[in-house]
Design an enzyme around this catalytic site. Structure first.
Site, PDB file in Angstrom:
ATOM      1  N   LYS A   1       0.975  -1.232   0.121  1.00 51.34           N
ATOM      2  CA  LYS A   1      -0.019  -0.069   0.052  1.00 51.34           C
ATOM      3  C   LYS A   1       0.868   1.267  -0.037  1.00 51.34           C
ATOM      4  O   LYS A   1       0.268   2.355  -0.210  1.00 51.34           O
ATOM      5  CB  LYS A   1      -0.928   0.034   1.204  1.00 51.34           C
ATOM      6  CG  LYS A   1      -1.828  -1.084   1.522  1.00 51.34           C
ATOM      7  CD  LYS A   1      -2.890  -1.253   0.352  1.00 51.34           C
ATOM      8  CE  LYS A   1      -4.010  -2.121   0.678  1.00 51.34           C
ATOM      9  NZ  LYS A   1      -3.825  -3.612   1.094  1.00 51.34           N
TER      10      LYS A   1
HETATM   11  C1  LIG Z   1      -4.670  -4.663   0.652  1.00 48.86           C
HETATM   12  C2  LIG Z   1      -3.727  -5.818   0.831  1.00 48.86           C
HETATM   13  C3  LIG Z   1      -4.145  -6.858   0.199  1.00 48.86           C
HETATM   14  C4  LIG Z   1      -5.173  -7.091  -0.900  1.00 48.86           C
HETATM   15  O1  LIG Z   1      -5.044  -6.044  -2.192  1.00 48.86           O
HETATM   16  P1  LIG Z   1      -6.191  -5.590  -3.035  1.00 48.86           P
HETATM   17  O2  LIG Z   1      -5.532  -4.402  -3.971  1.00 48.86           O
HETATM   18  O3  LIG Z   1      -7.254  -5.051  -2.139  1.00 48.86           O
HETATM   19  O4  LIG Z   1      -6.859  -6.906  -3.799  1.00 48.86           O
HETATM   20  C5  LIG Z   1      -3.260  -8.011   0.053  1.00 48.86           C
HETATM   21  N1  LIG Z   1      -2.292  -8.227   1.124  1.00 48.86           N
HETATM   22  C6  LIG Z   1      -2.218  -7.275   1.896  1.00 48.86           C
HETATM   23  C7  LIG Z   1      -0.888  -7.307   2.839  1.00 48.86           C
HETATM   24  C8  LIG Z   1      -2.949  -6.000   1.872  1.00 48.86           C
HETATM   25  O5  LIG Z   1      -2.593  -5.091   2.481  1.00 48.86           O
END
Ligand SMILES: *Cc1c(COP(=O)(O)O)cnc(C)c1O
Length: 439
Positions: free
Chosen positions: A106
């Site tokens: 993120k």
């Molecule tokens: C947000 C997240 C996901 C999922 O990603 P999306 O883009 O919502 O499909 C997977 N793993 C982690 C560690 C995350 O923080």
């Protein structure tokens, strides 16, 4: 380039406008009006992530006032290059996206959005970034905007329903970042954020923006590391690289699909969900049936109504065709646990529960005869989830430096009732740092 809404009822927006708005006024998601086409040789001479990113994103910036800032935005947002390295003996790979400030992928989206919004900031009134989080997004957004002049971040998270380390991270920033622990669920937090963003009177008093998973400002940057990794592999071996992507709201997986559509050397794409099986059921030929989420060990993927599905249907309007271009599987908690244990014992690899879903699915696909080079996507550092990982691997998981520094800071979050009027009053009042705030 212009960005129409998936629902087609809002006027197409320019890039800067779409980034600042988050959601289109008709409730749809912004999508590019056209996808540029590349071939791998178009990237010759572009070797690091910021240069690949700038080349890939230039067509999306064309005609927008932000175009002149693209190179600087990419140098800032993509300063952390994700390692692409071997995983196990069979030539499989892992792309580690968790070496940024808050140890989850993120960070790429949050840092890109922050750099773009800062580049187009007028500096008049401070902009409040409102973010509802179930774990990783809030910290990434807080880190990206922390101490940035002209911005304030307000984080809403469900009290008691994020991991202790996640909660500490959310409250450790202070300054222009305010963490609110909402007496309710993540769905309540999302509802409150949506209500505030839809409150025209409030927005006149307090300029508001959001940084949620449907922001175009997260989709665009997430394509760049797939371009970077697949090009790196292509240059070394002359072969495309397949990806297995841990999936919740489908932002990361969709970015991979878009990168392949734009001509990058990407082979098969598989989506690994946890026990929230809405996507796997659809790809198995069932209807798309969004529903309430269930709690799993991979909590950042606990999504029952993947918000980016609307963008996927825009990209592939024909469900039959869509089912041809990607596959998906649901990975239940016992399989996550077995995979984390197994990867440690057999490979000496410590996986986070989310990354483990991809490792499990790659194992299945290999057993079913998947050929060619394949890479699992590492979405978070295992040290973010010690309660889950440490009992499975039988020992402590060393903390990355940035995470250790955050956990050593004091942390403070204000309790808040899950009530729209209370949030509006808090937003109007402005930040009021509590005793635990850093100065
Ligand atoms: C947000 C997240 C996901 C999922 O990603 P999306 O883009 O919502 O499909 C997977 N793993 C982690 C560690 C995350 O923080």
């Amino acid at each position: 380039m212009k960005f129409p809404s998936t629902r087609g009822l809002a006027a197409p927006a320019g890039l800067g406008e779409a980034l600042a708005a988050g959601l289109a006024p008709d409730g749809g998601l912004y999508v590019p009006e056209a996808l540029p086409r590349f071939s791998p040789s178009d990237f010759d001479g572009q070797d690091d992530l910021p240069s690949v990113a700038a080349h890939l994103l230039r067509p999306f910036f064309s005609g927008d006032p932000l175009a002149g800032a693209l190179d600087a935005i990419c140098r800032e947002a993509f300063a952390v290059e994700p390692p692409l390295r071997g995983f196990g003996a069979a030539g499989d790979l892992v792309l580690e996206l968790f070496h940024g400030p808050t140890a989850a992928f993120k960070d790429y989206g949050a840092r890109f959005l922050a750099a773009c919004l800062a580049a187009q900031s007028s500096g008049d009134a401070p902009l409040t970034i409102l973010v509802a989080t179930s774990g990783d997004t809030g910290a990434a957004v807080a880190a990206a905007f922390h101490r940035r002049p002209g911005f304030r971040v307000v984080i809403l998270y469900p009290d008691g329903r994020v991991s202790p380390r996640q909660a500490h991270q959310l409250g450790c920033f202070g300054d222009n970042v305010q963490a609110l622990r909402v007496q309710g669920s993540f769905d309540d937090c999302q509802r409150l954020a949506k209500a505030a963003l839809g409150d025209a009177a409030l927005r006149r008093d307090v300029p508001l923006s959001s940084a949620n998973s449907i922001s175009l400002g997260r989709l665009l940057p997430q394509m760049t590391y797939y371009a970077f990794a697949s090009l790196q592999h292509w240059r070394r071996h002359g072969r495309p690289l397949s990806f297995v992507v841990p999936t919740g709201n489908l932002g990361n997986g969709l970015a991979c699909l878009l990168a392949r559509r734009m001509g990058l050397p990407i082979g098969d794409i598989a989506l690994a969900s946890n026990a929230n099986a809405v996507l796997p059921e659809f790809f198995d030929g069932g209807d798309y049936r969004p529903r309430a989420s269930v709690a799993t060990l991979a909590n950042a993927m606990d999504v029952g109504a993947p918000s980016n599905f609307e963008r996927l249907s825009w990209l592939y309007p024909d469900p039959a065709q869509l089912r041809d271009v990607v596959r998906a599987a649901s990975v239940a908690d016992p399989q996550i646990e077995a995979t984390v244990r197994d990867a440690q014992v057999r490979l000496g690899e410590t996986l986070c529960p989310h990354t483990a879903t991809a490792a499990w699915l790659l194992g299945q696909l290999r057993a079913q005869g998947l050929a060619g080079d394949a890479c699992i996507v590492g979405t978070a550092h295992p040290a973010k989830f010690p309660e889950v990982v440490e009992p499975l691997v039988g020992g402590p998981v060393p903390l990355p430096e940035a995470l250790a520094a955050m956990l050593a800071r004091p942390s403070h979050a204000e309790p808040m009732a899950a009530d729209e009027a209370t949030l509006a009053a808090l937003l109007r009042r402005g930040p009021e740092p509590g005793p635990g705030f850093l100065r």
